[in-house]
Design an enzyme around this catalytic site. Structure first.
Site, PDB file in Angstrom:
ATOM      1  CE  LYS A  41      -0.146  -0.239   4.999  1.00  0.00           C
ATOM      2  NZ  LYS A  41      -0.814  -0.856   6.134  1.00  0.00           N
ATOM      3  NE  ARG A 139      -6.573   0.943  11.436  1.00  0.00           N
ATOM      4  CZ  ARG A 139      -5.363   0.755  10.892  1.00  0.00           C
ATOM      5  NH1 ARG A 139      -4.460   1.704  10.972  1.00  0.00           N
ATOM      6  NH2 ARG A 139      -5.067  -0.368  10.278  1.00  0.00           N
ATOM      7  CE1 TYR A 275      12.292  32.566   1.840  1.00  0.00           C
ATOM      8  CE2 TYR A 275      12.613  30.191   1.703  1.00  0.00           C
ATOM      9  CZ  TYR A 275      12.238  31.391   1.111  1.00  0.00           C
ATOM     10  OH  TYR A 275      11.813  31.414  -0.185  1.00  0.00           O
ATOM     11  CG  MET A 323       8.776  24.119  -2.002  1.00  0.00           C
ATOM     12  SD  MET A 323       7.629  25.142  -2.950  1.00  0.00           S
ATOM     13  CE  MET A 323       6.745  26.021  -1.669  1.00  0.00           C
TER      14      MET A 323
HETATM   15  C1  LIG Z   1      -0.048  -1.765   6.692  1.00  0.00           C
HETATM   16  C2  LIG Z   1      -0.634  -2.991   7.223  1.00  0.00           C
HETATM   17  C3  LIG Z   1       0.163  -4.098   7.470  1.00  0.00           C
HETATM   18  C4  LIG Z   1       1.671  -4.065   7.366  1.00  0.00           C
HETATM   19  O1  LIG Z   1       2.199  -3.477   8.531  1.00  0.00           O
HETATM   20  P1  LIG Z   1       3.775  -3.353   8.778  1.00  0.00           P
HETATM   21  O2  LIG Z   1       3.921  -2.724  10.097  1.00  0.00           O
HETATM   22  O3  LIG Z   1       4.313  -2.485   7.693  1.00  0.00           O
HETATM   23  O4  LIG Z   1       4.342  -4.727   8.716  1.00  0.00           O
HETATM   24  C5  LIG Z   1      -0.465  -5.260   7.865  1.00  0.00           C
HETATM   25  N1  LIG Z   1      -1.813  -5.314   8.018  1.00  0.00           N
HETATM   26  C6  LIG Z   1      -2.607  -4.246   7.807  1.00  0.00           C
HETATM   27  C7  LIG Z   1      -4.079  -4.373   8.003  1.00  0.00           C
HETATM   28  C8  LIG Z   1      -2.048  -3.060   7.416  1.00  0.00           C
HETATM   29  O5  LIG Z   1      -2.845  -1.999   7.212  1.00  0.00           O
END
Ligand SMILES: *Cc1c(COP(=O)(O)O)cnc(C)c1O
Length: 382
Positions: A41, A139, A275, A323
């Site tokens: 992701k 969550r 700056y 920046m």
């Molecule tokens: C991002 C995520 C992971 C991976 O977590 P890491 O700490 O990067 O190993 C596993 N399960 C879910 C549901 C996640 O959102």
């Protein structure tokens, strides 16, 4: 050296060999019989999801985990064929595309199942999903107290098949909270039993049982189920990811962030820099301007705080990170000159700066650092 001749020489190097190495040592540690779902992701935590998924797929990854269905569509368009789980569910209107791209959604709401079921019926196919249980993260997920009712309601979704049960551990990286984690695992095991007995009547058992990300997979063998979902450790991020009581496995950093010196000058004592003139030289100094700024993901909190490497030596960031440009003091790097490579994250010579160190300096975690390297920074794959 990457050929960046016609571009600003600021780049993130992604070492795919190290990614594969990290995958292999992690797989060896969780043992046979446990499939691996690399979390890719957020563009593989800033490392580039398509390239990382391709490399991991050829190394034997069993699944991929994305947050949004959109991220899964991108992987499918790039030719990734392994199953893809949409960890954060899906949004109304995405059901058809999920089915068309053969993604597996995580589901935790009945209305989501209802829409998915209709889309599956329209498409004339059966669709697998994974049910998420909230065992203490608070969550996403069906609450344990509502699981029975929820399951009763799923019986009517005839075009869907509950093929996985999952949860997410909130504190697996903290051994002080191991009781809480054990309790999450216990709740999850009961939930899995409830699901199995409830849907067995439909002649099916969920094939995938999973609850562990990097930290959980290493510290809690019982949480592995038959599938683990590591992200961080595959990218060589572990110092602020796994429990300090877990033995590190020799993971290697995958991303390094590099740029070059644009200008070097000698300034007198008492010269304000950048700056607001927040840094004033105490003595005559050699100051270099480097081609990176906060738009690239070099965080502004590193102003007057961070460090980089030039010619194998440390050089402090002086004045405010702006920046597109940043100033460093190269008074102690005698030969520093225009065009020298500057390492922001990574190693040069004997010296190394990790994403974890940068994160600690600005009060965050390494994930936010690598995710924060912006699209303006080209990724160069080694
Ligand atoms: C991002 C995520 C992971 C991976 O977590 P890491 O700490 O990067 O190993 C596993 N399960 C879910 C549901 C996640 O959102």
């Amino acid at each position: 050296m990457p050929d960046l001749a016609a571009q600003r020489p600021t780049w993130a190097e992604i070492n795919l060999d190290n990614l594969i190495h990290n995958f292999r040592v992690t797989r060896a540690a969780v043992g046979g019989g446990v499939a691996i779902m690399p979390a890719v992701k957020a563009d593989a935590y800033g490392h580039g999801a398509v390239e990382c998924a391709r490399a991991l797929e050829s190394a034997g990854a069993d699944w991929f985990g994305v947050a949004l269905p959109e991220e899964g569509f991108t992987l499918r368009q790039a030719g990734i064929t392994r199953p893809i789980l949409c960890l954060a569910g899906f949004w109304e209107g995405q059901e058809e595309s999920i089915i068309a791209h053969r993604l597996t959604p995580v589901v935790f709401r009945l209305d989501g199942l209802d829409r998915l079921n209709q889309a599956a019926r329209n498409a004339g196919c059966n669709v697998d999903y994974h049910l998420k249980i909230d065992t203490g993260m608070g969550r996403l997920g069906v609450q344990c107290s509502e699981l029975e009712t929820f399951l009763d309601d799923t019986v009517r979704f005839e075009s869907l098949r509950l093929d996985g049960v999952m949860t997410h551990l909130a504190s697996a990286d903290n051994s002080d909270q191991s009781l809480f984690t054990e309790q999450q695992i216990n709740l999850f095991e009961s939930a899995v039993e409830a699901v199995q007995s409830k849907i067995q009547s439909k002649g099916h058992r969920p094939r995938w049982i999973h609850s562990a990300s990097s930290a959980g997979a290493l510290a809690y063998p019982r949480a592995r189920g038959n599938l683990v979902r590591p992200g961080g450790v595959l990218y060589g991020l572990w110092r602020d990811v796994i429990s300090p009581s877990t033995e590190p496995l020799g993971w290697r950093p995958v991303m390094s962030l590099r740029t070059r010196i644009v200008l070097v000058k000698t300034v007198q004592a008492g010269t304000p820099l950048g700056y607001g003139g927040t840094f004033v030289t105490a003595h005559e100094s050699r100051i270099a301007t480097i081609a990176i700024g906060y738009e690239d993901g070099l965080r502004r909190e590193l102003s007057n705080r961070g460090q980089v490497i030039v010619r194998g030596l440390p050089a402090p960031i002086v004045g405010r990170v702006s920046m597109d440009l940043t100033l460093i003091d190269v008074s102690d790097v005698v030969a520093a000159s225009v065009n020298d490579e500057v390492v922001i994250i990574g190693s040069q010579g004997e010296r190394q700066i990790t994403a974890e160190e940068v994160a600690a300096q600005i009060g965050t975690i390494s994930y936010e650092v690598t995710c924060g390297i912006s699209d303006r920074v080209p990724r160069v794959y080694l």
